[in-house]
Design a protein around this motif. Structure first.
Motif, PDB file in Angstrom:
ATOM      1  N   ARG A 485      44.164  40.111  40.669  1.00  0.00           N
ATOM      2  CA  ARG A 485      43.838  41.381  40.023  1.00  0.00           C
ATOM      3  C   ARG A 485      45.062  42.266  39.807  1.00  0.00           C
ATOM      4  O   ARG A 485      45.114  43.039  38.860  1.00  0.00           O
ATOM      5  N   GLN A 506      43.724  35.511  32.903  1.00  0.00           N
ATOM      6  CA  GLN A 506      43.190  36.398  31.879  1.00  0.00           C
ATOM      7  C   GLN A 506      41.827  36.982  32.237  1.00  0.00           C
ATOM      8  O   GLN A 506      41.499  38.090  31.805  1.00  0.00           O
ATOM      9  N   ALA A 507      41.072  36.282  33.041  1.00  0.00           N
ATOM     10  CA  ALA A 507      39.712  36.746  33.321  1.00  0.00           C
ATOM     11  C   ALA A 507      39.658  37.785  34.429  1.00  0.00           C
ATOM     12  O   ALA A 507      38.621  38.444  34.602  1.00  0.00           O
ATOM     13  N   THR A 508      40.735  37.958  35.210  1.00  0.00           N
ATOM     14  CA  THR A 508      40.668  38.834  36.383  1.00  0.00           C
ATOM     15  C   THR A 508      41.753  39.902  36.444  1.00  0.00           C
ATOM     16  O   THR A 508      41.555  40.926  37.096  1.00  0.00           O
ATOM     17  N   GLU A 510      43.946  43.007  36.362  1.00  0.00           N
ATOM     18  CA  GLU A 510      43.651  44.403  36.035  1.00  0.00           C
ATOM     19  C   GLU A 510      44.895  45.280  36.028  1.00  0.00           C
ATOM     20  O   GLU A 510      44.945  46.273  35.299  1.00  0.00           O
ATOM     21  N   SER A 536      42.168  40.769  28.317  1.00  0.00           N
ATOM     22  CA  SER A 536      41.144  41.711  27.862  1.00  0.00           C
ATOM     23  C   SER A 536      40.615  42.589  28.996  1.00  0.00           C
ATOM     24  O   SER A 536      40.040  43.645  28.741  1.00  0.00           O
ATOM     25  N   ARG A 537      40.811  42.183  30.266  1.00  0.00           N
ATOM     26  CA  ARG A 537      40.318  42.961  31.394  1.00  0.00           C
ATOM     27  C   ARG A 537      41.409  43.808  32.043  1.00  0.00           C
ATOM     28  O   ARG A 537      41.156  44.490  33.033  1.00  0.00           O
ATOM     29  N   ARG A 539      43.573  46.784  33.054  1.00  0.00           N
ATOM     30  CA  ARG A 539      43.292  48.224  33.083  1.00  0.00           C
ATOM     31  C   ARG A 539      44.564  49.068  33.103  1.00  0.00           C
ATOM     32  O   ARG A 539      44.592  50.172  32.585  1.00  0.00           O
ATOM     33  N   GLY A 564      40.523  46.501  26.941  1.00  0.00           N
ATOM     34  CA  GLY A 564      40.006  47.238  28.090  1.00  0.00           C
ATOM     35  C   GLY A 564      41.053  48.089  28.775  1.00  0.00           C
ATOM     36  O   GLY A 564      40.779  48.677  29.828  1.00  0.00           O
TER      37      GLY A 564
END
Length: 938
Positions: A485, A506-508, A510, A536-537, A539, A564
Motif C-alpha cells: 500500500r 496496481q491493485a493495492t 495507495e 488507479s487506486r 491516493r 483515484g
C-alpha cells in the motif's frame, strides 16, 4: 460583493482545520493586547509563543472567557501581575516555559480554578510564594524544570493545598535538600528530582514521600546510601537513581525500598553485580521488567541471568557489550518461556552469530539491537525467537545480511534495517517473512533491486527504500507484493519510472513517494506509456524537489490513469511550463501543491484546473503569479484553502472570489498588492466573517510602507472621472488653439509690450541718474552705415559730441536688448537715421519703440529723426509704428544739395544741445518740416 466573505486578524492565524485555535507566534508582540484585541470571545486555544512580552498586566486575557489552552512559551516574561489571568475560569493548560520569571508571586494565578497543567520550565525561578498556587485547586501537573530552586521544602509548602496534584517536575534545578517542609499531597504519584545537587537527603520528614509511586533522583551525585535511611520508601513502585555513585546493594540493606521497585540502571553493581541483582529480585512472582542500563557491562556469560525471577522484559541498553551470543542461553528454562521483549541498544555489538535450533524463547515478540556496531548477521541468527513480530536492527554498520539470516521468522510483522551500509538484497533474504507488513531499508547504499527480491512478502503493506542509490527499477522489482500500500522511493537517483514497474502493485498501492530523485522530461510528449497508468487506486503521489534543478516539464498525459489520486505534491520543481491538460485525469484530487517554483513557472495556463472540481487545498506559494483569472480558477467550487503568498500579484479579482464559494483560508502574504481602484472591493471584503485572510492588516500598497490596503483612500474611485478629465483637458486644448492665432496676429505687439516692460524696469532703477555717458545714441541700419560713419560721426564728434554706436560701444557678451536699453538710457538724445532699409529692420523698429517709451515716460524730447530718403505715406502704411512717430515728432531731412548741408548740421547740433521745454521745440521747428496729422507727404 462576492459570495465569499473573509475575515482576518492583525497578529494571529486561526488553524484552518481546528476552529477557534489561534497562533500568534513570532509577531514581536510586547504585550498580549495587540493579539487579543480582535480575537472572538469564544476562542478555545491561543499560542503566543516566540514573542517579546515582558509583563502580563491584570486581566490581560479577560476578553477570552472560553480559553482552555494558553501558550506563552519563549517570551521574556519576568513579571506576572496579580490578576493577570482574571476571567479565564475554564483554562486547563498554561505554558510559561522559557521565560525570565524569577518568582511566582501571590495572586498571579487567581481565578484559574480549572487549571490542570502548568508548565513553568526553564525559567530562572528561585522562589515560589506559599500562596501563589492555592487557587489551582484542580491542578494535576506542575512542571518547574530548569529553574534555580534550592529546596524542595519551599515547593512542598506551595503545593500542600493542591489535592489533585499527580505529577511534580523539579528536574534541573539547584535543589540541595529535601526539607524541611510538610508532606507532599497524598494525590502526588510522580515526583521528578533529576539533575539537581542533592548529595544528601537530610531535612525531609519520613512521611514527606510516603504517597509517591515514581521517584526520579537521577544524576544528583548522591554517594551515601545512608541518606535514604530516614525516608519512607515502602510505597514507591519505581525509583530511578541512574547517575549517582551509589552501591545498590547497600541501599537495599539500609532503606526500606523494595528490590523490585529499584531501577538498577547506572548503579554500582560490582564484579558479580548481575548475579546479585537477580538474587535480590528472586521471587515466585514474575518480574515485569528488568532494566540494567548504564551499568558498564562488558559481557554476559552463559546463564548469566539464571538466578533472576521470570522476566517479561529485559533492557541491557547503554552498556559496553561486544557480543551477546544467542539470547536464549542467558536464561534458564522457566525464564525462556516468559520473556517477551529484549532491548540491547547503545552497545558495542559487532555481529549476530548463528543460533541453531533447540532451545527457544516461545513468547519473545520484540527485539531491538539499535545503535550498535553490527557488521554482519549470520544464518538463522534469530532462530531462538520463532514468535518474533518486531525486529529493530537500524542505526548500525550492517554491510552484509546473509540470505538465511532471517530464516524461520514466519510471524515477523515489522523489520527495520534503515541507516545501515547494505548494498545488495538477495531474492531469498525475505522468503520466510510471509507475515511481514513493514520493511524499512531507508538510508542504505542499495543501488540495484533484482527481480523477485521481495518474493514471498505476501502481506507487506509498507516498503521504505528512501535515501538509497537506486537509478533504475527493473520491471519485476516489485513482484510478489500483492498487498503493498505504501512505497517510499524518495531521495534516490531514479532517472525515470516505468509503468511496468508498478504493474504488480496496481491493485493495492495507495502512497508513492518519489520526491528528491533525478526525474527529468525535456519534451511535451512521452516516448513511452504514462508511468502511472496502472495505479488507479493511488491516493498520494509525491514528486517534489527533483534534482538537480527540478522537474521542469510535465508532459502530456503524464498523470493518466491516476483516477483515484487525492494528494499530489509538485513543489520545489522550478516548473517552466504546465500544460493545460496535465491534470485532466485527476478528478478526485483534493490536495495540490506547486509551491516554490518561482524561478521557472509564472502565470498558469487557462483551464489548467478545469477538471479539479473536488480540489480543497491548493498551494501556489512563490510560483511567480502575476494575475488571477476566471479561466484558471473559475471551476474550483470546492476549494477551501488557497495559498498565494510570495507571488507578484498586484490585484485580487473580485470575479475570482465570487467563484470560490467554499473558500475558508486565503494566504496573500508578501504579495505587492497595489492601492488602486481594482482593489477597492477588498476593504469591504476584509470586514466580513467567512474566509480567514492571513494578516490582512499587514498588506501594504506595493512598496509604500505606510499605506495599507485596508485603509487607503478610495474616494477617488467613485468620482466622475470623465467630468474631471474634460475640465482639465478642455482649457489646455483651447490654449493650444489660441496660441498659434495670437502668435500670428499679435506677435510684434506682445513683443513690443514685453520690451516696454523691460525698459520700465531698467528705467525704474535709473530714475535718479542725472548725468549721461553719451550725448546721443545713433540708431541706423547697416545699409546706411557708410553715411553714418563718413558724414554723421565725423561732423558731430568734431563738435565735441559723444556718440554711442553699435559696433563700437556695445558691451560684448551681453544681450543685444540689454545693450540697446543701456544705450538709450545712458544717452541724452537718440538719433534715428530713417531710410527704407531702416523701416524694414526689426532691430531698428525695436530701438525706435524703446526710445518712444522713454520719451513718453520722461515727457521730454529725447528723440531726433533724420530722414535720408523720401518715404511716402503708402510706404509708411506697412510700418504703422514708425508712421505714428513721424506724424507726431519733429524731424530733419538730409538735403542732397551741398549748399543746404551746413544748415542741416547746425540744426542737428542745436537739437542735440537743447534740453527740455517748448522753446527748444519752437526754434527747432522753424528750420524743419513738421507734418500735420493727415498729411499725405512728409
Amino acid at each position: 460583493m462576492p459570495l465569499v466573505h473573509p475575515y482576518g486578524f492583525r497578529n494571529c492565524i486561526e488553524d484552518v482545520w481546528t476552529p477557534w485555535h489561534f497562533r500568534c507566534i513570532q509577531r514581536f508582540l510586547d504585550s498580549p493586547a495587540p493579539a487579543v484585541s480582535d480575537l472572538p470571545p469564544h476562542t478555545i486555544a491561543l499560542n503566543l509563543s516566540h514573542n517579546i512580552m515582558r509583563c502580563l498586566q491584570p486581566s490581560a486575557f479577560a476578553r477570552l472567557p472560553q480559553l482552555s489552552t494558553l501558550d506563552l512559551a519563549y517570551n521574556q516574561l519576568d513579571t506576572l501581575s496579580p490578576g493577570a489571568f482574571n476571567g479565564l475560569r475554564v483554562l486547563e493548560v498554561l505554558n510559561l516555559s522559557h521565560n525570565q520569571l524569577t518568582t511566582l508571586a501571590e495572586g498571579a494565578f487567581s481565578s484559574l480554578a480549572n487549571l490542570s497543567s502548568l508548565w513553568v520550565q526553564h525559567n530562572p525561578l528561585s522562589t515560589v510564594s506559599p500562596t501563589a498556587l492555592l487557587p489551582l485547586v484542580n491542578l494535576r501537573l506542575l512542571s518547574l524544570r530548569g529553574g534555580w530552586l534550592s529546596g524542595l521544602g519551599e515547593v512542598a509548602v506551595a503545593v500542600q493545598g493542591l489535592a489533585q496534584l499527580e505529577l511534580l517536575d523539579l528536574c534541573k534545578n539547584n535543589l540541595t535538600t529535601l526539607g524541611p517542609g510538610p508532606p507532599l499531597p497524598a494525590s502526588l504519584l510522580t515526583l521528578l528530582l533529576c539533575n539537581n545537587s542533592l548529595q544528601e537527603l537530610a531535612g525531609a520528614s519520613p512521611e514527606m514521600l510516603q504517597h509517591v509511586k515514581l521517584l526520579d533522583l537521577s544524576y544528583n551525585n548522591i554517594s551515601r546510601a545512608e541518606a535514604f535511611a530516614p525516608l519512607y520508601l515502602r510505597n514507591i513502585s519505581l525509583l530511578h537513581l541512574i547517575g549517582n555513585p551509589l552501591d545498590a546493594f547497600r541501599l537495599l540493606n539500609i532503606s526500606d525500598i523494595r528490590p523490585r521497585s529499584l531501577d538498577f540502571s547506572g548503579l554500582v553493581l560490582g564484579p558479580d553485580g548481575v548475579d546479585k541483582v537477580c538474587q535480590r529480585l528472586r521471587s515466585p512472582q514474575a518480574l515485569q521488567r528488568l532494566q540494567l542500563q548504564h551499568n558498564g557491562l562488558n559481557a554476559l556469560h552463559y546463564e548469566a541471568l539464571q538466578r533472576c525471577p521470570v522476566l517479561r522484559e529485559l533492557d541491557l541498553s547503554w552498556n559496553r557489550l561486544q557480543q551477546l551470543g544467542c539470547a536464549v542461553r542467558l536464561l534458564r528454562k522457566k525464564q525462556q518461556e516468559e520473556l517477551e521483549v529484549l532491548t540491547v541498544e547503545h552497545n558495542l555489538l559487532k555481529k549476530l552469530p548463528s543460533c541453531p535450533g533447540g532451545q527457544v524463547l516461545p513468547r519473545l515478540h520484540n527485539i531491538s539491537f539499535r545503535y550498535n556496531r553490527i557488521l554482519t548477521i549470520r544464518p538463522r541468527a534469530f532462530a531462538y525467537a520463532p514468535a518474533l513480530q518486531v525486529l529493530w536492527l537500524n542505526i548500525n554498520s550492517l554491510v552484509w545480511l546473509d540470505r538465511q539470516a532471517l530464516q524461520g521468522l514466519h510471524n515477523l510483522t515489522e523489520l527495520r534495517l534503515d541507516n545501515n551500509l547494505l548494498t545488495d538484497l538477495y531474492d531469498s533474504s525475505f522468503t520466510d517473512l510471509g507475515s511481514l507488513r513493514t520493511l524499512n531499508l531507508r538510508n542504505n547504499h542499495i543501488s540495484v533491486l533484482f527481480s523477485r527480491v521481495f518474493q514471498g512478502l505476501s502481506e507487506l503493506e509498507t516498503l521504505d527504500l528512501g535515501g538509497n542509490n537506486l537509478r533504475h527499477l527493473a520491471a519485476q522489482s516489485l513482484l510478489g507484493l500483492p498487498r503493498l500500500r505504501r512505497l517510499y522511493l524518495d531521495r534516490n537517483r531514479l532517472l525515470e519510472v516505468s509503468s511496468n514497474v508498478f504493474a504488480p502493485v496496481q491493485a493495492t498501492l495507495e502512497v508513492l513517494d518519489l520526491q528528491a530523485n533525478n526525474l527529468q522530461y525535456i519534451s511535451q510528449w512521452l516516448h513511452q506509456p504514462p508511468p502511472f497508468r496502472y495505479l488507479s487506486r493511488l491516493r498520494d503521489l509525491k514528486l517534489q524537489a527533483q534534482q538537480p534543478y527540478g522537474l521542469r516539464m510535465l508532459p502530456h498525459h503524464f498523470f493518466q490513469g491516476l483516477v483515484g489520486l487525492q494528494k499530489l505534491s509538485l513543489s520545489q520543481n522550478m516548473l517552466r511550463s504546465v500544460l493545460p491538460d496535465v491534470f485532466e485525469d485527476l478528478g478526485q484530487l483534493y490536495f495540490l501543491t506547486l509551491a516554490d517554483s518561482s524561478n521557472g513557472m509564472h502565470d498558469l495556463p487557462d483551464g489548467i484546473f478545469r477538471n479539479l472540481g473536488n480540489l480543497k487545498f491548493l498551494d501556489l506559494e512563490n510560483v511567480g503569479l502575476h494575475s488571477l483569472t476566471l479561466e484558471v480558477f473559475g471551476n474550483l467550487s470546492q476549494l477551501e484553502v488557497l495559498r498565494l503568498a510570495r507571488n507578484e500579484l498586484k490585484t485580487f479579482n473580485d470575479s475570482v472570489a465570487r467563484q470560490l464559494p467554499s473558500l475558508r483560508y486565503l494566504d496573500l502574504r508578501k504579495c505587492p498588492l497595489s492601492c488602486t481602484c481594482d482593489n477597492t472591493w477588498l476593504q469591504g471584503w476584509l470586514n466580513n466573517s467567512r474566509v480567514q485572510v492571513v494578516y490582512p492588516y499587514n498588506f501594504t500598497c506595493g512598496s509604500q510602507r505606510n499605506a495599507y490596503i485596508h485603509s487607503f483612500d478610495t474616494r477617488v474611485c467613485f468620482l466622475d472621472l470623465g467630468l474631471y478629465l474634460f475640465a482639465g483637458t478642455a482649457p489646455a486644448v483651447l490654449l493650444l488653439l489660441l496660441v498659434p492665432v495670437v502668435y500670428h496676429r499679435a506677435y510684434w505687439r506682445l513683443k513690443y509690450h514685453w520690451y516696454l516692460l523691460r525698459c520700465w524696469v531698467n528705467q525704474h532703477w535709473r530714475r535718479e541718474e542725472k548725468s549721461y555717458l553719451y550725448d546721443s545714441f545713433v540708431s541706423y541700419n547697416s545699409a546706411d552705415e557708410s553715411w553714418v560713419l563718413q558724414k554723421l560721426v565725423p561732423e558731430l564728434e568734431r563738435g565735441a559730441f559723444r556718440l554711442c554706436l553699435h559696433h563700437r560701444d556695445f558691451q560684448p557678451g551681453r544681450s543685444i536688448i540689454d545693450n540697446i536699453v543701456d544705450a538709450i538710457y545712458n544717452s541724452r538724445k537718440t538719433v534715428c537715421v530713417v531710410s527704407r532699409s531702416y523701416l524694414r529692420s526689426e532691430w531698428c523698429s525695436l530701438e525706435v519703440q524703446l526710445a518712444s517709451y522713454r520719451l513718453l515716460d520722461e515727457r521730454r524730447d529725447i528723440l531726433v529723426l533724420v530722414l535720408l530718403e523720401d518715404v511716402g505715406d503708402a510706404e509708411l502704411s506697412a510700418y504703422h509704428r514708425m508712421r505714428r512717430v513721424l506724424l507726431r515728432r519733429t524731424y530733419l531731412r538730409w538735403p542732397l544739395d551741398p549748399m543746404a548741408q551746413p544748415l542741416f548740421w547746425a540744426r542737428l547740433k542745436r537739437a542735440l544741445r537743447w534740453g527740455e521745454g517748448e522753446e527748444e521745440e519752437e526754434e527747432l521747428g522753424g528750420g524743419t518740416e513738421k507734418p500735420r496729422e493727415g498729411d499725405k507727404q512728409m
